[in-house]
Design a protein around this motif. Sequence first.
Motif, PDB file in Angstrom:
ATOM      1  N   GLU A  91       0.870  -1.172   0.000  1.00  9.97           N
ATOM      2  CA  GLU A  91       0.000   0.000   0.000  1.00  9.97           C
ATOM      3  C   GLU A  91       0.907   1.222   0.000  1.00  9.97           C
ATOM      4  N   LEU A  92       0.632   2.158  -0.895  1.00 14.15           N
ATOM      5  CA  LEU A  92       1.516   3.310  -1.084  1.00 14.15           C
ATOM      6  C   LEU A  92       1.073   4.485  -0.220  1.00 14.15           C
ATOM      7  N   HIS A  93       2.035   5.061   0.489  1.00 12.81           N
ATOM      8  CA  HIS A  93       1.793   6.256   1.298  1.00 12.81           C
ATOM      9  C   HIS A  93       2.734   7.344   0.778  1.00 12.81           C
ATOM     10  N   PHE A  94       2.173   8.338   0.104  1.00 16.94           N
ATOM     11  CA  PHE A  94       2.991   9.407  -0.455  1.00 16.94           C
ATOM     12  C   PHE A  94       3.288  10.447   0.616  1.00 16.94           C
ATOM     13  N   VAL A  95       4.561  10.835   0.709  1.00 19.47           N
ATOM     14  CA  VAL A  95       5.041  11.779   1.716  1.00 19.47           C
ATOM     15  C   VAL A  95       5.799  12.882   0.979  1.00 19.47           C
ATOM     16  N   PRO A  96       5.524  14.145   1.314  1.00 21.02           N
ATOM     17  CA  PRO A  96       6.290  15.211   0.652  1.00 21.02           C
ATOM     18  C   PRO A  96       7.745  15.196   1.097  1.00 21.02           C
ATOM     19  N   ASP A  97       8.633  15.310   0.135  1.00 20.20           N
ATOM     20  CA  ASP A  97      10.067  15.322   0.434  1.00 20.20           C
ATOM     21  C   ASP A  97      10.552  16.768   0.379  1.00 20.20           C
ATOM     22  N   ASN A  98      10.831  17.315   1.543  1.00 19.68           N
ATOM     23  CA  ASN A  98      11.258  18.703   1.635  1.00 19.68           C
ATOM     24  C   ASN A  98      12.762  18.818   1.850  1.00 19.68           C
ATOM     25  N   SER A  99      13.502  17.814   1.479  1.00 23.74           N
ATOM     26  CA  SER A  99      14.943  17.845   1.718  1.00 23.74           C
ATOM     27  C   SER A  99      15.628  18.924   0.888  1.00 23.74           C
ATOM     28  N   ALA A 100      15.125  19.223  -0.306  1.00 21.95           N
ATOM     29  CA  ALA A 100      15.724  20.281  -1.126  1.00 21.95           C
ATOM     30  C   ALA A 100      15.536  21.642  -0.451  1.00 21.95           C
ATOM     31  N   ASP A 101      14.346  21.883   0.085  1.00 19.87           N
ATOM     32  CA  ASP A 101      14.099  23.140   0.797  1.00 19.87           C
ATOM     33  C   ASP A 101      14.987  23.242   2.027  1.00 19.87           C
ATOM     34  N   TYR A 102      15.126  22.137   2.735  1.00 19.67           N
ATOM     35  CA  TYR A 102      15.971  22.112   3.929  1.00 19.67           C
ATOM     36  C   TYR A 102      17.431  22.376   3.549  1.00 19.67           C
ATOM     37  N   GLY A 103      17.878  21.778   2.463  1.00 20.45           N
ATOM     38  CA  GLY A 103      19.242  21.998   1.988  1.00 20.45           C
ATOM     39  C   GLY A 103      19.478  23.453   1.615  1.00 20.45           C
ATOM     40  N   ASN A 104      18.502  24.074   0.953  1.00 23.83           N
ATOM     41  CA  ASN A 104      18.623  25.490   0.604  1.00 23.83           C
ATOM     42  C   ASN A 104      18.698  26.359   1.852  1.00 23.83           C
ATOM     43  N   LYS A 105      17.920  26.006   2.858  1.00 26.36           N
ATOM     44  CA  LYS A 105      17.933  26.757   4.112  1.00 26.36           C
ATOM     45  C   LYS A 105      19.316  26.669   4.767  1.00 26.36           C
ATOM     46  N   ILE A 106      19.891  25.485   4.802  1.00 20.59           N
ATOM     47  CA  ILE A 106      21.218  25.292   5.381  1.00 20.59           C
ATOM     48  C   ILE A 106      22.268  26.055   4.576  1.00 20.59           C
ATOM     49  N   ASP A 107      22.153  26.042   3.235  1.00 19.48           N
ATOM     50  CA  ASP A 107      23.094  26.791   2.403  1.00 19.48           C
ATOM     51  C   ASP A 107      23.047  28.285   2.703  1.00 19.48           C
ATOM     52  N   LYS A 108      21.841  28.821   2.900  1.00 21.41           N
ATOM     53  CA  LYS A 108      21.709  30.244   3.225  1.00 21.41           C
ATOM     54  C   LYS A 108      22.362  30.551   4.567  1.00 21.41           C
ATOM     55  N   ILE A 109      22.161  29.672   5.532  1.00 23.03           N
ATOM     56  CA  ILE A 109      22.768  29.875   6.851  1.00 23.03           C
ATOM     57  C   ILE A 109      24.291  29.827   6.740  1.00 23.03           C
TER      58      ILE A 109
END
Length: 137
Positions: A91-109
Motif C-alpha cells: 500500500e503506497l503512502h505518499f510523503v512530501p520530500d522537503n529535503s531540497a528546501d531544507y538543503g537550501n535553508k542550510i546553504d543560506k545559513i
Amino acid sequence: MKEKREKRLNSEFQREIYSILKNKIKNPAISEMFSISEVDVTNDLKHAKVFVSVFSTDKVKAQATFEAICASAKAVRTELSKTMHIRTVPELHFVPDNSADYGNKIDKILSTLTYVTSPDDETSENENDSEENDDNA
C-alpha cells in the motif's frame, strides 16, 4: 542478504512508480514537474513510503500536484501489480520530500557565516613551515 533485496526492491519501486505516474496516469492536476526521491518498503511488503518532491515556483500548484499524486495511489498500486512480479504489492503512502528546501535553508545559513583566521594561527603555520624546511636541509 535481506538488505540487498530491500535496496533492490526500493529502487525498482522508485523507477516504476515514477514511470506509472508520468506515462500511465492521465490526471490533468499533475501539472508540475516532480520526482520520486526515495521509496522505503517495509520488510513484510505491506506498506511503502514514497517520498515525492514537487518542483514549482507556485506553492498552490505544487500542493495541487502533490494531492493529485496522493489521490492516484490506488491506480498506481494497480499498475504496479501488473508490472512487478511479486506476490504482494505494498500500500503506497505518499510523503512530501522537503529535503531540497531544507538543503537550501542550510546553504543560506552557511553563506552568512564568515571564516576569520586569527594572527596566532598564521604564525604557528609559519613556524611549522620553517621546521619542515630545517628537516629537509
